[in-house]
Design a protein around this motif. Sequence first.
Motif, PDB file in Angstrom:
ATOM      1  N   PHE A   1      10.945 -26.325 -10.276  1.00 18.35           N
ATOM      2  CA  PHE A   1      11.124 -24.925 -10.655  1.00 18.35           C
ATOM      3  C   PHE A   1      11.273 -24.106  -9.376  1.00 18.35           C
ATOM      4  O   PHE A   1      10.412 -24.145  -8.502  1.00 18.35           O
ATOM      5  N   GLU A   2      12.395 -23.366  -9.277  1.00 15.64           N
ATOM      6  CA  GLU A   2      12.671 -22.589  -8.064  1.00 15.64           C
ATOM      7  C   GLU A   2      12.252 -21.137  -8.224  1.00 15.64           C
ATOM      8  O   GLU A   2      12.452 -20.532  -9.273  1.00 15.64           O
ATOM      9  N   PHE A   3      11.678 -20.596  -7.137  1.00 13.69           N
ATOM     10  CA  PHE A   3      11.230 -19.203  -7.100  1.00 13.69           C
ATOM     11  C   PHE A   3      11.502 -18.627  -5.710  1.00 13.69           C
ATOM     12  O   PHE A   3      11.661 -19.363  -4.747  1.00 13.69           O
ATOM     13  N   ARG A   4      11.498 -17.290  -5.638  1.00 14.40           N
ATOM     14  CA  ARG A   4      11.460 -16.619  -4.345  1.00 14.40           C
ATOM     15  C   ARG A   4       9.992 -16.333  -4.066  1.00 14.40           C
ATOM     16  O   ARG A   4       9.313 -15.729  -4.879  1.00 14.40           O
ATOM     17  N   GLN A   5       9.506 -16.779  -2.915  1.00 11.80           N
ATOM     18  CA  GLN A   5       8.116 -16.539  -2.554  1.00 11.80           C
ATOM     19  C   GLN A   5       8.059 -15.425  -1.524  1.00 11.80           C
ATOM     20  O   GLN A   5       8.676 -15.501  -0.462  1.00 11.80           O
ATOM     21  N   PHE A   6       7.312 -14.366  -1.863  1.00 14.54           N
ATOM     22  CA  PHE A   6       7.088 -13.272  -0.923  1.00 14.54           C
ATOM     23  C   PHE A   6       5.816 -13.544  -0.146  1.00 14.54           C
ATOM     24  O   PHE A   6       4.878 -14.146  -0.651  1.00 14.54           O
ATOM     25  N   SER A   7       5.785 -13.083   1.086  1.00 14.80           N
ATOM     26  CA  SER A   7       4.604 -13.236   1.933  1.00 14.80           C
ATOM     27  C   SER A   7       3.627 -12.106   1.624  1.00 14.80           C
ATOM     28  O   SER A   7       3.948 -10.927   1.832  1.00 14.80           O
ATOM     29  N   ILE A   8       2.457 -12.445   1.132  1.00  7.50           N
ATOM     30  CA  ILE A   8       1.425 -11.446   0.839  1.00  7.50           C
ATOM     31  C   ILE A   8       0.992 -10.760   2.132  1.00  7.50           C
ATOM     32  O   ILE A   8       0.779  -9.546   2.166  1.00  7.50           O
ATOM     33  N   LEU A   9       0.905 -11.526   3.219  1.00  9.17           N
ATOM     34  CA  LEU A   9       0.510 -10.970   4.512  1.00  9.17           C
ATOM     35  C   LEU A   9       1.542  -9.952   5.012  1.00  9.17           C
ATOM     36  O   LEU A   9       1.181  -8.875   5.499  1.00  9.17           O
ATOM     37  N   ALA A  10       2.838 -10.271   4.872  1.00  8.41           N
ATOM     38  CA  ALA A  10       3.887  -9.350   5.331  1.00  8.41           C
ATOM     39  C   ALA A  10       3.833  -8.033   4.563  1.00  8.41           C
ATOM     40  O   ALA A  10       3.932  -6.954   5.142  1.00  8.41           O
ATOM     41  N   TRP A  11       3.644  -8.109   3.230  1.00 11.79           N
ATOM     42  CA  TRP A  11       3.531  -6.881   2.427  1.00 11.79           C
ATOM     43  C   TRP A  11       2.296  -6.090   2.837  1.00 11.79           C
ATOM     44  O   TRP A  11       2.352  -4.869   2.979  1.00 11.79           O
ATOM     45  N   ALA A  12       1.173  -6.764   3.013  1.00  6.09           N
ATOM     46  CA  ALA A  12      -0.067  -6.062   3.370  1.00  6.09           C
ATOM     47  C   ALA A  12       0.070  -5.357   4.712  1.00  6.09           C
ATOM     48  O   ALA A  12      -0.305  -4.189   4.850  1.00  6.09           O
ATOM     49  N   VAL A  13       0.635  -6.039   5.710  1.00  8.98           N
ATOM     50  CA  VAL A  13       0.770  -5.450   7.043  1.00  8.98           C
ATOM     51  C   VAL A  13       1.739  -4.267   7.022  1.00  8.98           C
ATOM     52  O   VAL A  13       1.450  -3.211   7.580  1.00  8.98           O
ATOM     53  N   THR A  14       2.906  -4.435   6.362  1.00 13.65           N
ATOM     54  CA  THR A  14       3.883  -3.341   6.348  1.00 13.65           C
ATOM     55  C   THR A  14       3.356  -2.127   5.590  1.00 13.65           C
ATOM     56  O   THR A  14       3.560  -0.992   6.023  1.00 13.65           O
ATOM     57  N   LEU A  15       2.667  -2.347   4.478  1.00 11.57           N
ATOM     58  CA  LEU A  15       2.122  -1.208   3.727  1.00 11.57           C
ATOM     59  C   LEU A  15       0.988  -0.526   4.495  1.00 11.57           C
ATOM     60  O   LEU A  15       0.880   0.700   4.492  1.00 11.57           O
ATOM     61  N   LEU A  16       0.163  -1.311   5.170  1.00 11.54           N
ATOM     62  CA  LEU A  16      -0.915  -0.737   5.982  1.00 11.54           C
ATOM     63  C   LEU A  16      -0.334   0.118   7.113  1.00 11.54           C
ATOM     64  O   LEU A  16      -0.799   1.239   7.355  1.00 11.54           O
ATOM     65  N   MET A  17       0.695  -0.390   7.783  1.00 10.67           N
ATOM     66  CA  MET A  17       1.341   0.364   8.852  1.00 10.67           C
ATOM     67  C   MET A  17       1.995   1.638   8.298  1.00 10.67           C
ATOM     68  O   MET A  17       1.943   2.693   8.934  1.00 10.67           O
ATOM     69  N   PHE A  18       2.604   1.527   7.103  1.00 16.54           N
ATOM     70  CA  PHE A  18       3.252   2.689   6.495  1.00 16.54           C
ATOM     71  C   PHE A  18       2.234   3.794   6.217  1.00 16.54           C
ATOM     72  O   PHE A  18       2.448   4.954   6.574  1.00 16.54           O
ATOM     73  N   PHE A  19       1.109   3.436   5.576  1.00 13.39           N
ATOM     74  CA  PHE A  19       0.113   4.453   5.232  1.00 13.39           C
ATOM     75  C   PHE A  19      -0.573   5.014   6.486  1.00 13.39           C
ATOM     76  O   PHE A  19      -0.887   6.205   6.543  1.00 13.39           O
ATOM     77  N   ALA A  20      -0.780   4.190   7.503  1.00 11.20           N
ATOM     78  CA  ALA A  20      -1.362   4.689   8.758  1.00 11.20           C
ATOM     79  C   ALA A  20      -0.407   5.680   9.420  1.00 11.20           C
ATOM     80  O   ALA A  20      -0.821   6.753   9.869  1.00 11.20           O
ATOM     81  N   ALA A  21       0.891   5.345   9.455  1.00 12.11           N
ATOM     82  CA  ALA A  21       1.884   6.247  10.047  1.00 12.11           C
ATOM     83  C   ALA A  21       1.996   7.534   9.234  1.00 12.11           C
ATOM     84  O   ALA A  21       2.153   8.623   9.797  1.00 12.11           O
ATOM     85  N   LEU A  22       1.906   7.414   7.906  1.00 15.91           N
ATOM     86  CA  LEU A  22       1.986   8.591   7.043  1.00 15.91           C
ATOM     87  C   LEU A  22       0.819   9.540   7.292  1.00 15.91           C
ATOM     88  O   LEU A  22       1.000  10.760   7.385  1.00 15.91           O
ATOM     89  N   ILE A  23      -0.383   8.992   7.450  1.00 11.17           N
ATOM     90  CA  ILE A  23      -1.569   9.826   7.720  1.00 11.17           C
ATOM     91  C   ILE A  23      -1.422  10.521   9.080  1.00 11.17           C
ATOM     92  O   ILE A  23      -1.698  11.715   9.207  1.00 11.17           O
ATOM     93  N   VAL A  24      -0.956   9.785  10.090  1.00  8.09           N
ATOM     94  CA  VAL A  24      -0.747  10.385  11.410  1.00  8.09           C
ATOM     95  C   VAL A  24       0.323  11.477  11.318  1.00  8.09           C
ATOM     96  O   VAL A  24       0.174  12.569  11.875  1.00  8.09           O
ATOM     97  N   PHE A  25       1.395  11.193  10.591  1.00  4.07           N
ATOM     98  CA  PHE A  25       2.498  12.148  10.443  1.00  4.07           C
ATOM     99  C   PHE A  25       2.037  13.442   9.775  1.00  4.07           C
ATOM    100  O   PHE A  25       2.354  14.541  10.230  1.00  4.07           O
ATOM    101  N   ILE A  26       1.269  13.306   8.702  1.00  3.78           N
ATOM    102  CA  ILE A  26       0.823  14.478   7.944  1.00  3.78           C
ATOM    103  C   ILE A  26      -0.217  15.272   8.728  1.00  3.78           C
ATOM    104  O   ILE A  26      -0.247  16.502   8.669  1.00  3.78           O
ATOM    105  N   SER A  27      -1.060  14.600   9.481  1.00  5.58           N
ATOM    106  CA  SER A  27      -2.172  15.292  10.148  1.00  5.58           C
ATOM    107  C   SER A  27      -1.840  15.797  11.551  1.00  5.58           C
ATOM    108  O   SER A  27      -2.685  16.384  12.204  1.00  5.58           O
ATOM    109  N   THR A  28      -0.606  15.604  12.013  1.00  2.00           N
ATOM    110  CA  THR A  28      -0.238  16.038  13.356  1.00  2.00           C
ATOM    111  C   THR A  28       0.509  17.368  13.301  1.00  2.00           C
ATOM    112  O   THR A  28       1.542  17.478  12.649  1.00  2.00           O
ATOM    113  N   ASP A  29      -0.012  18.354  13.994  1.00  2.00           N
ATOM    114  CA  ASP A  29       0.626  19.677  14.018  1.00  2.00           C
ATOM    115  C   ASP A  29       1.943  19.664  14.786  1.00  2.00           C
ATOM    116  O   ASP A  29       2.837  20.463  14.502  1.00  2.00           O
TER     117      ASP A  29
END
Length: 196
Positions: free
Chosen positions: A5-33
């Motif tokens: 049975f064939e599937f596309r396997q996504f990397s859980i680590l890659a999603w976690a790291v990219t989303l963590l970086m996104f939310f960290a950058a978003l917080i810095v972006f919003i909180s910087t005057d």
Amino acid sequence: MEKKFEFRQFSILAWAVTLLMFFAALIVFISTDYIYSMVNSTTQQTYLVIFGLSMSLFIIVGINLYFSKIISIAVKQDSIVIDDTKTKTNTILQKKNIENYNFNITRKGILDILRIKLDNRNMCFWLAGISFNQENKKDIKNKGNLRQELKTHLPNKNIKTSSDHIIVFFANKFPFIMLFVALVIFILGLIYIINL
């Protein structure tokens, strides 16, 4: 003859790291005057935020598609063989060493995760349809057939653990919680802009 049975396997680590970086950058972006002082009006700030979020989304999806790979899973009499077509390697999981497993299939196919506890550690495989567009009938059939093969060859080992409950929560409940939070922030933002 075993079925593959064939599937596309996504990397859980890659999603976690990219989303963590996104939310960290978003917080810095919003909180910087400094960011807000670069543009003169609320309209320009809104365009800047929309552009930044859109660009971030494309980058996150691109990174995660790059780290995804096509795998095939074959359930044999004595083992489960997982072939990685990208690296041409295979992983053989001996059935006698498998303590338990759970194959969580969600309605929309967003977070279908096969968890196998082997030698006192969990191995998780985030499985999705091979097509980038949407899950087709073959993908749905593959998931159903894999679930049936696992039930047949690993009877009494399908056990739902606390990890599986967390997976189900993030698959079914968490997106709606995030949607509600986003809606509240959007409404509060509109009220703030109207009162300027």
